[in-house]
Design a protein around this motif. Structure first.
Motif, PDB file in Angstrom:
ATOM      1  N   ALA A 153      44.268   9.574  17.487  1.00 18.55           N
ATOM      2  CA  ALA A 153      43.499   8.434  16.940  1.00 18.55           C
ATOM      3  C   ALA A 153      41.816   8.984  16.343  1.00 18.55           C
ATOM      4  N   ALA A 154      41.327   9.764  17.230  1.00 16.63           N
ATOM      5  CA  ALA A 154      40.131  10.370  16.921  1.00 16.63           C
ATOM      6  C   ALA A 154      40.188  11.345  15.861  1.00 16.63           C
ATOM      7  N   LYS A 155      41.438  12.096  15.687  1.00 18.03           N
ATOM      8  CA  LYS A 155      41.443  12.978  14.539  1.00 18.03           C
ATOM      9  C   LYS A 155      41.706  12.208  13.031  1.00 18.03           C
ATOM     10  N   THR A 156      42.310  11.064  13.250  1.00 18.53           N
ATOM     11  CA  THR A 156      42.252   9.948  11.812  1.00 18.53           C
ATOM     12  C   THR A 156      40.871   9.597  11.509  1.00 18.53           C
ATOM     13  N   ASN A 157      40.333   9.043  12.830  1.00 17.72           N
ATOM     14  CA  ASN A 157      38.925   8.453  12.736  1.00 17.72           C
ATOM     15  C   ASN A 157      38.042   9.652  12.038  1.00 17.72           C
ATOM     16  N   LYS A 158      38.032  10.638  12.354  1.00 19.05           N
ATOM     17  CA  LYS A 158      37.188  11.727  11.813  1.00 19.05           C
ATOM     18  C   LYS A 158      37.959  12.022  10.257  1.00 19.05           C
TER      19      LYS A 158
ATOM     20  N   LEU B 197      35.798  11.339   4.815  1.00 29.45           N
ATOM     21  CA  LEU B 197      36.020  10.851   3.261  1.00 29.45           C
ATOM     22  C   LEU B 197      34.942   9.743   2.752  1.00 29.45           C
ATOM     23  N   ALA B 198      34.529   8.894   3.962  1.00 27.08           N
ATOM     24  CA  ALA B 198      33.542   7.806   3.437  1.00 27.08           C
ATOM     25  C   ALA B 198      32.365   8.646   3.287  1.00 27.08           C
ATOM     26  N   THR B 199      31.831   9.647   4.059  1.00 28.50           N
ATOM     27  CA  THR B 199      30.573  10.360   3.736  1.00 28.50           C
ATOM     28  C   THR B 199      30.653  10.926   2.289  1.00 28.50           C
ATOM     29  N   VAL B 200      31.662  11.725   1.957  1.00 26.50           N
ATOM     30  CA  VAL B 200      31.867  12.557   0.662  1.00 26.50           C
ATOM     31  C   VAL B 200      31.800  11.410  -0.314  1.00 26.50           C
ATOM     32  N   LEU B 201      32.435  10.161  -0.378  1.00 27.46           N
ATOM     33  CA  LEU B 201      32.415   9.110  -1.295  1.00 27.46           C
ATOM     34  C   LEU B 201      30.919   8.637  -1.384  1.00 27.46           C
ATOM     35  N   ALA B 202      30.302   8.581  -0.099  1.00 31.35           N
ATOM     36  CA  ALA B 202      28.748   7.690  -0.375  1.00 31.35           C
ATOM     37  C   ALA B 202      27.970   8.827  -1.225  1.00 31.35           C
ATOM     38  N   TYR B 203      28.023  10.169  -0.878  1.00 31.25           N
ATOM     39  CA  TYR B 203      27.386  11.028  -1.331  1.00 31.25           C
ATOM     40  C   TYR B 203      27.456  11.117  -2.930  1.00 31.25           C
ATOM     41  N   VAL B 204      28.781  11.003  -3.286  1.00 31.14           N
ATOM     42  CA  VAL B 204      29.164  11.175  -4.639  1.00 31.14           C
ATOM     43  C   VAL B 204      28.621   9.982  -5.411  1.00 31.14           C
TER      44      VAL B 204
END
Length: 130
Positions: free
Chosen positions: A25-30, A35-42
């Protein structure tokens, strides 16, 4: 031959211990956080680029410099010392000419009008004579 996990052959999902479930579960959350961080940056970089493109194509009006002079141009911000030394009220001299449109000689062929010198201290409107 090694035997697979019990129940895997029958189509039954594998059961995991609590520790392994937590790690998965922790791996999936990471992955989602990354992915959310990269999308927010782009998206933020793209939005900044779009805003700048709109500004420079629709709003910004370039001001041509006077050549090699070291004084700031008409679009430059005044320093606090210049603001304190500037007289209150309208400045003397003709207003700036409107920009030229249409065919004709370019800015290199015409000389800019001579700037009037600033008024001497103690002279001008509001200065009393002794």
């Amino acid at each position: 031959m090694k035997e697979k996990e019990a129940g895997a052959e029958r189509g039954k999902p594998a059961t995991y211990t609590g520790d392994k479930k937590a790690r998965m579960a922790a791996k999936t959350n990471k992955k989602w956080v990354r992915l959310a961080t990269v999308l927010a940056y782009v998206l933020s970089v793209s939005l900044a680029a779009i805003v700048l493109a709109v500004y420079y194509s629709l709003i910004w009006q370039p001001v041509r410099g006077s050549g090699g002079s070291s004084s700031p141009g008409p679009g430059a911000a005044a320093t606090p010392a210049q603001l304190r030394a500037a007289p209150a009220g309208p400045t003397a001299g003709p207003p700036p000419a409107p920009p030229r449109t249409g065919p004709g000689p370019g800015p290199a062929a015409t000389a800019p009008p001579a700037a009037s010198p600033p008024p001497a201290a103690g002279s001008g409107p509001g200065a009393g004579s002794p």
